[in-house]
Scaffold this active site. Structure first.
Site, PDB file in Angstrom:
ATOM      1  N   LYS A 185       0.900  -1.274   0.306  1.00 14.10           N
ATOM      2  CA  LYS A 185      -0.131   0.039   0.125  1.00 14.10           C
ATOM      3  C   LYS A 185       0.484   1.615  -0.255  1.00 14.10           C
ATOM      4  CE  LYS A 185      -2.706   3.295   1.359  1.00 14.10           C
ATOM      5  NZ  LYS A 185      -2.097   4.555   0.815  1.00 14.10           N
ATOM      6  N   GLU A 282      10.434   2.440  10.341  1.00  8.94           N
ATOM      7  CA  GLU A 282      11.460   2.777  10.342  1.00  8.94           C
ATOM      8  C   GLU A 282      10.955   4.949  10.252  1.00  8.94           C
ATOM      9  OE1 GLU A 282      13.353   6.074   8.905  1.00  8.94           O
ATOM     10  OE2 GLU A 282      13.664   4.962   6.739  1.00  8.94           O
ATOM     11  N   CYS A 327      13.834  11.536   5.386  1.00  9.65           N
ATOM     12  CA  CYS A 327      14.066  11.396   7.211  1.00  9.65           C
ATOM     13  C   CYS A 327      15.377  11.213   7.536  1.00  9.65           C
ATOM     14  CB  CYS A 327      13.616  10.108   6.970  1.00  9.65           C
ATOM     15  SG  CYS A 327      13.713   8.354   6.005  1.00  9.65           S
TER      16      CYS A 327
END
Length: 528
Positions: A185, A282, A327
């Protein structure tokens, strides 16, 4: 450059399937703000169908078709996927650039990494065969013991939009190598590439207003072309609450692997806990880059007469690469006070020289952020920093030559205090905040002054000092005299609110396997 946008359905059980509710989501090009297509919007009903397809795939022929097949058997498919991706590199890179706004050259690097990651995990799959039934030494000769490694089952893989195809591959490739089925997804902000036949769960990593096409849909077509067994990869595009949440809470999904925001990761962890379901997270970051006084600020380049500020270059790359939407971005610069003025002067000059343009334009080094919602969020962070007393050294607004698209200038902010929002919170855009330090001890304290713990970088000629800093950093990844290099052979992950578990390398494969102990009584004597 006219690029045809594929029109896809959901990828379930090896074929394209219209969503049960027949709804679709518009695709917005972040460089033009124009609608360029749409993607299917999966809901809980489609999740149920995909999960059942995955269950059938794992049970087919008693599991011999995939889950209990040899690693060498699965490796053939992974290598074939790698070859197909390489063949389509040019097309896929252009779609990726359109999908999330990153410069075309960077998107091409990502596609190379995708192919390499599938190839590497094919090697790991083959190596699994030699590791089965590994003996365990026991203190009693009357028993023998060995270990089996088995696929964990059906896995939900949840990914963000900043590296659509690559972040999918970080999860898809090892899950396939291990023998799992997956439901993917991907984020609704970047889903074009999802054309693989794999049961991976992807939940939206970030909530914003404008939606991009799902780049990940192209993985499904690749997998169908190489003959991946139906149901081993299923791809569900759609909104997080409508499609991602039902996947995360589904009783027949055995594991969730998620990359995205800390807030969403916390919700997924809560949902998984209800079924004692393992998760790998994560999450966000606010990583430091520490520059000491002994660095070379200017070094003559051997390839041209220009001057390359080495430490400055790594600082810029570490924060502004991928339009600052990383990130692990080293978005907190800690520079020694004795060189701060000269360093920042060079930093600003190089930052102002970055070419901001349409991602497909030659020489583009900074494209738009992914959506209108993300643009407003970044601009709000800059405005708040200014209102709290920080100084906008450069950038902080829309480039004058770009009237459309979610573009903003790379921004450097000084006079930052540790109480400011810009110091504490992840921006996820091309924004660098700066503080100075006097001693190594102060640098360590400032570097670790964060709830996050994903990455950290140190730049110094003193390698013993670099070693001390490496040990002192509260982070899962440390870069020495560089920032952001990533290799599929090395583990990736963080600590604190940046999550737990590791992706990539052998550690990534272990995420998708269970360890089974087998102990046999081998004596002819009665147990008594």
């Amino acid at each position: 450059m006219a690029i045809p946008i594929p029109s896809r359905q959901l990828f379930i059980d090896g074929d394209w399937r219209e969503p049960v509710r027949k709804t679709r989501i518009p695709i917005i090009n972040p460089a033009t703000e124009q609608m360029i297509g749409d993607i299917p919007a999966a809901t809980a009903e489609d999740v149920d169908i995909a999960v059942e397809a995955a269950r059938r795939a794992l049970a087919r022929n008693g599991g011999r078709e995939w889950a209990s097949a040899s690693g060498a058997h699965r490796a053939k498919y992974l290598r074939a996927i790698s070859v197909k991706i390489t063949e389509r590199k040019s097309e896929l890179a252009k779609l990726e650039a359109l999908d999330c706004g990153k410069p075309l050259e960077e998107a091409a690097w990502d596609i190379d990494d995708v192919a390499a990651c599938f190839e590497y995990n094919a090697d790991l799959a083959e190596a699994l065969d030699g590791k089965q039934k590994a003996p365990i030494a026991l203190p009693m000769e009357t028993f023998k013991c060995h270990v089996l490694k088995e696929p964990i089952g059906i896995v939900g893989l949840i990914t963000p939009w900043n590296y659509p195809m690559l972040m999918a591959t970080w999860k898809v490739a090892p899950a396939l190598a291990a023998g799992c089925a997956a439901i993917l997804k991907p984020s609704e902000l970047a889903s074009i590439y999802v054309r693989l036949n794999f049961l991976v769960l992807f939940v939206s990593a970030y909530n914003t207003c404008n939606l991009n096409f799902s780049t990940c849909l192209e993985l499904g077509e690749v997998c169908r072309e190489v003959g991946l067994p139906p149901g081993i990869l299923n791809i569900l595009t759609g909104l997080g609450p409508a499609a991602g949440a039902p996947l995360a809470s589904h009783p027949h999904v055995d594991k969730i692997a998620f990359t995205g925001s800390t807030a969403t990761g916390s919700k997924i962890m809560t949902s998984a806990a209800q079924l004692v379901k393992p998760v790998t997270l994560e999450l966000g970051g606010k990583s430091p880059i520490v520059v000491f006084e002994d660095v070379d600020i200017d070094i003559e380049c051997t390839k041209s007469p220009s001057v390359i500020p080495t430490a400055v270059e790594w600082t810029i790359f570490g924060c502004f690469w991928t339009n600052g939407q990383i990130c692990s971005a080293t978005s907190r610069l800690l520079v020694h006070e004795s060189i701060a003025a000269e360093f920042l002067d060079k930093l600003v000059k190089w930052t102002k020289n970055i070419k901001i343009a349409d991602p497909l334009e030659e020489g583009c080094r900074l494209g738009p952020v992914v959506s209108g919602g993300q643009y407003e969020k970044v601009m709000k962070c800059i405005s708040t920093a200014k209102s709290e007393g920080a100084t906008i050294l450069c950038g902080g607004s829309r480039p004058q030559h770009l009237k459309k698209g979610f573009f903003l200038e790379p921004t450097v902010i000084t006079d930052v205090t540790t109480s400011m929002q810009i110091w504490k919170e992840e921006v996820f855009g091309p924004v660098l905040c700066v503080k100075t330090f006097t001693t190594e001890e102060e640098a360590i304290e400032l570097a670790n002054d964060t709830h996050y713990g994903l990455g950290a970088a140190v730049i110094s000629k003193d390698l013993e000092r670099c070693e001390r800093m490496t040990k002192a950093f509260q982070a899962g990844i440390v870069w020495v005299n560089c920032s952001q290099p990533c290799f599929c052979q090395a583990p990736w992950g963080g600590k604190k609110r940046s999550g737990f578990g590791r992706e990539l390398g052998e550690w990534g494969l272990e995420n998708y396997m269970n360890v089974k102990q087998v102990t046999q009584y081998v004596s002819d004597e009665p147990w008594g």
